[in-house]
Scaffold this motif. Structure first.
Motif, PDB file in Angstrom:
ATOM      1  N   VAL A 739       0.836  -1.203   0.000  1.00  0.00           N
ATOM      2  CA  VAL A 739       0.000   0.000   0.000  1.00  0.00           C
ATOM      3  C   VAL A 739       0.870   1.252   0.000  1.00  0.00           C
ATOM      4  N   LEU A 740       1.914   1.245   0.829  1.00  0.00           N
ATOM      5  CA  LEU A 740       2.795   2.411   0.880  1.00  0.00           C
ATOM      6  C   LEU A 740       3.536   2.601  -0.436  1.00  0.00           C
ATOM      7  N   GLN A 741       3.927   1.493  -1.075  1.00  0.00           N
ATOM      8  CA  GLN A 741       4.610   1.605  -2.359  1.00  0.00           C
ATOM      9  C   GLN A 741       3.701   2.202  -3.420  1.00  0.00           C
ATOM     10  N   ARG A 742       2.437   1.808  -3.422  1.00  0.00           N
ATOM     11  CA  ARG A 742       1.507   2.384  -4.402  1.00  0.00           C
ATOM     12  C   ARG A 742       1.367   3.888  -4.199  1.00  0.00           C
ATOM     13  N   HIS A 743       1.464   4.320  -2.961  1.00  0.00           N
ATOM     14  CA  HIS A 743       1.382   5.753  -2.687  1.00  0.00           C
ATOM     15  C   HIS A 743       2.686   6.460  -3.072  1.00  0.00           C
ATOM     16  N   MET A 744       3.825   5.842  -2.741  1.00  0.00           N
ATOM     17  CA  MET A 744       5.119   6.466  -3.007  1.00  0.00           C
ATOM     18  C   MET A 744       5.425   6.516  -4.496  1.00  0.00           C
ATOM     19  N   TYR A 745       5.017   5.485  -5.228  1.00  0.00           N
ATOM     20  CA  TYR A 745       5.353   5.381  -6.645  1.00  0.00           C
ATOM     21  C   TYR A 745       4.197   5.795  -7.539  1.00  0.00           C
ATOM     22  N   ILE A 746       3.342   6.671  -7.061  1.00  0.00           N
ATOM     23  CA  ILE A 746       2.129   6.987  -7.819  1.00  0.00           C
ATOM     24  C   ILE A 746       2.456   7.580  -9.188  1.00  0.00           C
ATOM     25  N   SER A 747       3.473   8.442  -9.265  1.00  0.00           N
ATOM     26  CA  SER A 747       3.838   9.016 -10.564  1.00  0.00           C
ATOM     27  C   SER A 747       4.488   7.968 -11.456  1.00  0.00           C
ATOM     28  N   GLU A 748       5.346   7.099 -10.861  1.00  0.00           N
ATOM     29  CA  GLU A 748       5.978   6.029 -11.644  1.00  0.00           C
ATOM     30  C   GLU A 748       4.950   5.035 -12.151  1.00  0.00           C
ATOM     31  N   ILE A 749       3.924   4.738 -11.317  1.00  0.00           N
ATOM     32  CA  ILE A 749       2.889   3.791 -11.733  1.00  0.00           C
ATOM     33  C   ILE A 749       2.156   4.309 -12.965  1.00  0.00           C
ATOM     34  N   ALA A 750       1.807   5.584 -12.957  1.00  0.00           N
ATOM     35  CA  ALA A 750       1.136   6.174 -14.128  1.00  0.00           C
ATOM     36  C   ALA A 750       2.020   6.060 -15.364  1.00  0.00           C
ATOM     37  N   GLN A 751       3.317   6.271 -15.186  1.00  0.00           N
ATOM     38  CA  GLN A 751       4.240   6.174 -16.319  1.00  0.00           C
ATOM     39  C   GLN A 751       4.363   4.727 -16.802  1.00  0.00           C
ATOM     40  N   TRP A 752       4.435   3.770 -15.862  1.00  0.00           N
ATOM     41  CA  TRP A 752       4.541   2.356 -16.255  1.00  0.00           C
ATOM     42  C   TRP A 752       3.305   1.911 -17.029  1.00  0.00           C
ATOM     43  N   LEU A 753       2.127   2.306 -16.558  1.00  0.00           N
ATOM     44  CA  LEU A 753       0.897   1.915 -17.234  1.00  0.00           C
ATOM     45  C   LEU A 753       0.802   2.557 -18.612  1.00  0.00           C
ATOM     46  N   GLN A 754       1.244   3.794 -18.697  1.00  0.00           N
ATOM     47  CA  GLN A 754       1.221   4.472 -19.998  1.00  0.00           C
ATOM     48  C   GLN A 754       2.176   3.796 -20.972  1.00  0.00           C
ATOM     49  N   GLU A 755       3.355   3.430 -20.496  1.00  0.00           N
ATOM     50  CA  GLU A 755       4.315   2.745 -21.356  1.00  0.00           C
ATOM     51  C   GLU A 755       3.765   1.403 -21.823  1.00  0.00           C
ATOM     52  N   ALA A 756       3.091   0.681 -20.924  1.00  0.00           N
ATOM     53  CA  ALA A 756       2.513  -0.613 -21.304  1.00  0.00           C
ATOM     54  C   ALA A 756       1.427  -0.443 -22.354  1.00  0.00           C
ATOM     55  N   GLU A 757       0.595   0.555 -22.178  1.00  0.00           N
ATOM     56  CA  GLU A 757      -0.457   0.811 -23.164  1.00  0.00           C
ATOM     57  C   GLU A 757       0.121   1.211 -24.519  1.00  0.00           C
ATOM     58  N   GLU A 758       1.149   2.056 -24.494  1.00  0.00           N
ATOM     59  CA  GLU A 758       1.784   2.464 -25.740  1.00  0.00           C
ATOM     60  C   GLU A 758       2.428   1.277 -26.442  1.00  0.00           C
ATOM     61  N   GLN A 759       3.065   0.399 -25.650  1.00  0.00           N
ATOM     62  CA  GLN A 759       3.684  -0.786 -26.239  1.00  0.00           C
ATOM     63  C   GLN A 759       2.643  -1.692 -26.873  1.00  0.00           C
ATOM     64  N   GLU A 760       1.483  -1.813 -26.237  1.00  0.00           N
ATOM     65  CA  GLU A 760       0.416  -2.636 -26.795  1.00  0.00           C
ATOM     66  C   GLU A 760      -0.150  -2.030 -28.074  1.00  0.00           C
ATOM     67  N   ARG A 761      -0.266  -0.706 -28.091  1.00  0.00           N
ATOM     68  CA  ARG A 761      -0.771  -0.055 -29.308  1.00  0.00           C
ATOM     69  C   ARG A 761       0.211  -0.186 -30.466  1.00  0.00           C
ATOM     70  N   ILE A 762       1.502  -0.075 -30.154  1.00  0.00           N
ATOM     71  CA  ILE A 762       2.519  -0.148 -31.208  1.00  0.00           C
ATOM     72  C   ILE A 762       2.605  -1.548 -31.793  1.00  0.00           C
ATOM     73  N   THR A 763       2.609  -2.539 -30.915  1.00  0.00           N
ATOM     74  CA  THR A 763       2.805  -3.922 -31.366  1.00  0.00           C
ATOM     75  C   THR A 763       1.500  -4.638 -31.657  1.00  0.00           C
ATOM     76  N   GLY A 764       0.372  -4.043 -31.211  1.00  0.00           N
ATOM     77  CA  GLY A 764      -0.900  -4.725 -31.391  1.00  0.00           C
ATOM     78  C   GLY A 764      -1.019  -5.944 -30.518  1.00  0.00           C
ATOM     79  N   ILE A 765      -0.267  -5.982 -29.420  1.00  0.00           N
ATOM     80  CA  ILE A 765      -0.220  -7.141 -28.532  1.00  0.00           C
ATOM     81  C   ILE A 765      -1.036  -6.840 -27.298  1.00  0.00           C
ATOM     82  N   ASN A 766      -1.883  -7.800 -26.920  1.00  0.00           N
ATOM     83  CA  ASN A 766      -2.681  -7.567 -25.723  1.00  0.00           C
ATOM     84  C   ASN A 766      -2.855  -8.804 -24.872  1.00  0.00           C
ATOM     85  N   PHE A 767      -2.922  -9.961 -25.496  1.00  0.00           N
ATOM     86  CA  PHE A 767      -3.193 -11.151 -24.702  1.00  0.00           C
ATOM     87  C   PHE A 767      -2.100 -12.191 -24.829  1.00  0.00           C
TER      88      PHE A 767
END
Length: 782
Positions: A739-767
């Motif tokens: 729980v504390l990590q989710r709070h401390m890394y809140i900006s990094e989490i948003a960046q990680w999720l954005q990178e994952a979404e961008e990677q999926e859009r670029i490669t067309g990979i999802n499952f």
């Protein structure tokens, strides 16, 4: 799926490779089954529409559990025929059975030769027990291969290692039973593999993985360290080997052993004194060596490991987060319908929860759904569904209970409870408690100063006297007032309250035991424990205790890793050294005086060193602990080098290096946890923390009726929600590291999720790739 959700596995993060554009939501048929967005691959042989939905719920729950346990999705059941085996293995009863027989397998070392006194069993009995234990473990492996397939075992390294070890041990066990005698069985040291592979040891596997990931910088530093050890060994040989009285540098091998031991400071200043006697300038050699390897390189190793460990910790959190995200995506596709292909309705969410968390109450299912549905649309989007892992950990209560817990009690009791509530909520009540604790401490100090005829009388005066029972009674009254005034649930929610009640009851039981058995003086330690509450007053101590709470899961994992390492080296030590007798050994060596044995003589400082041996498992464990402390550890090493072979020193040196690596990583983890907590405290105010740990959900009965649409369920919910009105609930999270990590890394989490979404859009990979799980989505035309 009615399974327990325990500590995670360590199978790592999975990259997925199936085109999301190939997902189809239903077909053009008029069959009611078309309402499903996608059909579970486990429902191929089912014809009823409702059964298909049930299998969708079931498989979605399996995906969520695999995400939570960090299991690879390529071990997912791929066919209806594989589901029974999967459910049998992923069952709380089988988890317990697997753990029990893994522990029995380890404990057999107590009864096998060389055995502990009074524990020895005939070969037939312990051999049969071993085969039975291996059989139970083998059943789990066979069932796992039933759904992952034999061809996938090479990709599951842990499963492959377990299978090879199991085969070797079964073969050896059969040989022992046939021969009716044990042979050189160093492979028994591999038994902890089965314990570590159990579901209960998921955190242990993660810690072992972190050790392995931290090894590269450690090995680099060890190479540099050994370079200096070898260089100084060579120099010491040429400087001091000609000194007749110097036994530490007679040969290159003696010089290396002496300098390796000096790395641990166990033989200092003994190793220096013969050379120091020849010339005082020789001290420069030893001072420069210790300064370089001990105070520079060893501390530099800790710094390098700490930096590596910190990066690994954050990367592990990132991978677990993305793995859970992918599990949620896979589960989400099985819960959508054709009518709402991008939303999950409450009916499907409720069906999922029946398998994923069957013990969650109907009220909590509603509250979890409402907490996730931040948009207020009545259906969950994929982004909202991703928060299910966090939401399910919330513990709910009414924000403003209409009446205290004692409102329906007998009137005189209700008056007493109301008075107790006023007392414990009085602003000065806590100060009175601290005064009592200080008074208890002063009473103990006075008792310590009193003279007593015997130890038993001193112990009785200290923890079984009138003042002991006075303070314990007052502490029990304090606890009773809190419990009656606040209610048991609110009282026990505080860790300090639980601590106070526990140590008070334990101290009371200890004092009563001392009256019955006066020689049980060990219970004197119980009375001072209540003084620990005083440390809460100082912020620095609160930070330390908070760090200990965060570290408690890691310390548990560390303890198991250390025990596993001890077991490994103890088995090898018994196989190598159990046959050697150390009494009166080591003639013409520097350690001979430590092993002189004369039962009629007075004990000397080295008189009992012969007890440090490998005669059985328990004694071996004590010997290894003494080696871990490193004080005079070389004496044990030199003894076995004398009675066995000089190359036996390799065993002891390797043990030291292993313990040094593990303990260095433990120290690094403690430093990282303390730094993390301090940063968290600096960046988070008390108000922010309260908002982070609490969630508020407002439930309007009319909107709940539109959402649920099931008369029986609505009827059962009338006890928890106000029909025709509004109910407000508060959900509370535990203050865990995650729980504390989710709070401390809140900006990094948003960046990680954005990178994952961008990677999926670029490669067309999802499952997940079809070859890994087969087809996740079976369309209605199948």
């Amino acid at each position: 799926m009615a399974t327990t959700r325990d500590s995670p596995d360590d199978d790592g993060y999975k990259h997925f490779t199936e085109d999301s554009h190939n997902v189809s939501y239903g077909s053009n048929s008029s069959n009611p089954l078309d309402e499903m967005g996608s059909r579970s691959s486990l429902s191929r042989e089912i014809t009823e529409s409702m059964d298909h939905w049930e299998m969708n719920y079931h498989e979605a729950a399996i995906f969520l559990e695999e995400g939570e346990n960090n299991e690879k999705f390529d071990s997912h059941p791929r066919h209806p025929s594989a589901l029974p085996a999967y459910l049998l293995v992923h069952n709380s009863w089988y988890y317990g059975l697997d753990l029990t027989f893994s522990i029995i397998l380890l404990l057999l070392a107590l009864a096998e030769s060389p055995s502990v006194d009074k524990f020895q069993l005939p070969v037939g009995i312990h051999g049969t027990l071993e085969l039975v234990s291996l059989g139970v473990i083998g059943v789990e492996l066979a069932l796992k291969l039933r759904w992952i397939g034999w061809t996938m075992i090479l990709k599951h390294k842990r499963t492959m290692v377990k299978g090879i070890t199991l085969f070797i041990m079964v073969l050896e066990s059969v040989i022992v039973l046939v021969r009716q005698s044990s042979h050189f069985r160093v492979t028994r040291a591999l038994r902890p593999i089965f314990l570590v592979d159990t579901r209960a040891c998921g955190a242990v596997r993660r810690f072992i993985r972190q050790i392995l990931q931290s090894l590269p910088p450690i090995l680099d530093m060890l190479v540099l360290l050994l370079f200096f050890v070898c260089s100084y060994s060579l120099l010491g040989y040429f400087l001091f080997s000609e000194h007749a009285t110097n036994l530490y540098f007679r040969s290159l091998s003696d010089s290396f052993v002496s300098m390796f031991v000096l790395l641990t400071t166990a033989n200092f200043p003994d190793v220096m004194m013969p050379s120091y006697k020849e010339s005082k300038w020789n001290a420069i050699f030893f001072i420069s060596y210790i300064s370089t390897v001990l105070y520079v390189l060893m501390n530099l190793m800790l710094a390098v490991v700490y930096e590596t460990f910190t990066g690994i910790e954050k990367d592990k959190f990132r991978k677990l987060l993305l793995h859970k995200r992918k599990a949620c995506q896979l589960a989400f596709r099985l819960l959508v319908s054709k009518q709402t292909p991008n939303m999950v309705r409450f009916k499907q969410f409720h069906g999922l929860m029946r398998y994923y968390s069957p013990r969650t109450s109907q009220r909590d299912v509603v509250l979890i759904f409402r907490q996730l549905n931040t948009s207020g649309t009545g259906s969950l989007t994929e982004d909202e569904f991703l928060g299910i892992y966090d939401a399910i950990t919330l513990r709910w209560r009414l924000k403003d209970p209409p009446d205290p817990w004692f409102s329906a009690a007998w009137p005189p009791l209700r008056m007493f409870c109301r008075a107790a509530r006023k007392i414990v909520t009085w602003e000065y009540f806590e100060h009175i408690v601290y005064v009592l604790i200080v008074g208890n401490g002063l009473a103990m100090f006075i008792r310590v100063l009193e003279s007593s005829v015997s130890l038993e009388e001193g112990a009785r005066n200290f923890c079984a006297s009138w003042d002991t029972y006075l303070f314990l009674t007052l502490f029990l009254v304090e606890a009773l007032l809190r419990i009656v005034g606040l209610g048991w649930g609110e009282y026990i929610s505080s860790g300090w309250n639980f601590f106070d009640l526990s140590v008070t009851l334990v101290a009371l039981i200890g004092s009563l035991l001392l009256l019955v058995r006066p020689n049980l003086t060990v219970v004197v330690i119980l009375r001072p424990l209540r003084l620990l509450r005083l440390f809460k007053l100082k912020k620095r101590y609160r930070d330390i205790f908070g760090t200990l709470v965060l570290l408690s899961p890691l310390m548990w994992s560390t303890a198991i890793v250390m025990m596993v390492m001890y077991y490994f080296f103890a088995i090898i030590g018994m196989e190598l050294f159990a046959k050697y007798e150390l009494r009166d050994c080591c003639t013409d060596t520097a350690v001979k005086d430590f092993y002189k044995y004369d039962p009629t003589a007075n004990a000397t400082i080295g008189y009992y060193y012969y007890l440090n041996n490998f005669s059985n498992l328990l004694i071996s464990g004590v010997t290894l602990f003494e080696l871990t402390v490193v004080n005079n550890w070389f004496i044990v090493m030199e003894a076995y080098a004398s009675v066995a072979h000089p190359s036996s020193r390799i065993f002891f040196m390797l043990f030291y290096l292993f313990t040094m690596v593990v303990l260095t990583i433990v120290v690094a983890s403690v430093l990282e946890a303390f730094r993390f907590r301090i940063q968290y405290k600096k960046q988070t105010s008390k108000r922010d923390e309260e908002q982070m740990l609490h969630e508020e959900v407002v439930v309007d009965w009319n909107s709940l009726q539109r959402q649920v649409q099931e008369p029986k369920l609505l009827e059962s919910l009338q006890l928890d929600f106000v029909p025709g009105g509004v109910s407000i609930y508060i959900g509370r999270r535990r203050r865990t590291r995650d729980v504390l990590q989710r709070h401390m890394y809140i900006s990094e989490i948003a960046q990680w999720l954005q990178e994952a979404e961008e990677q999926e859009r670029i490669t067309g990979i999802n499952f997940v790739e079809e070859s890994h799980i087969n087809t996740r989505l079976i369309h209605s035309e199948v």
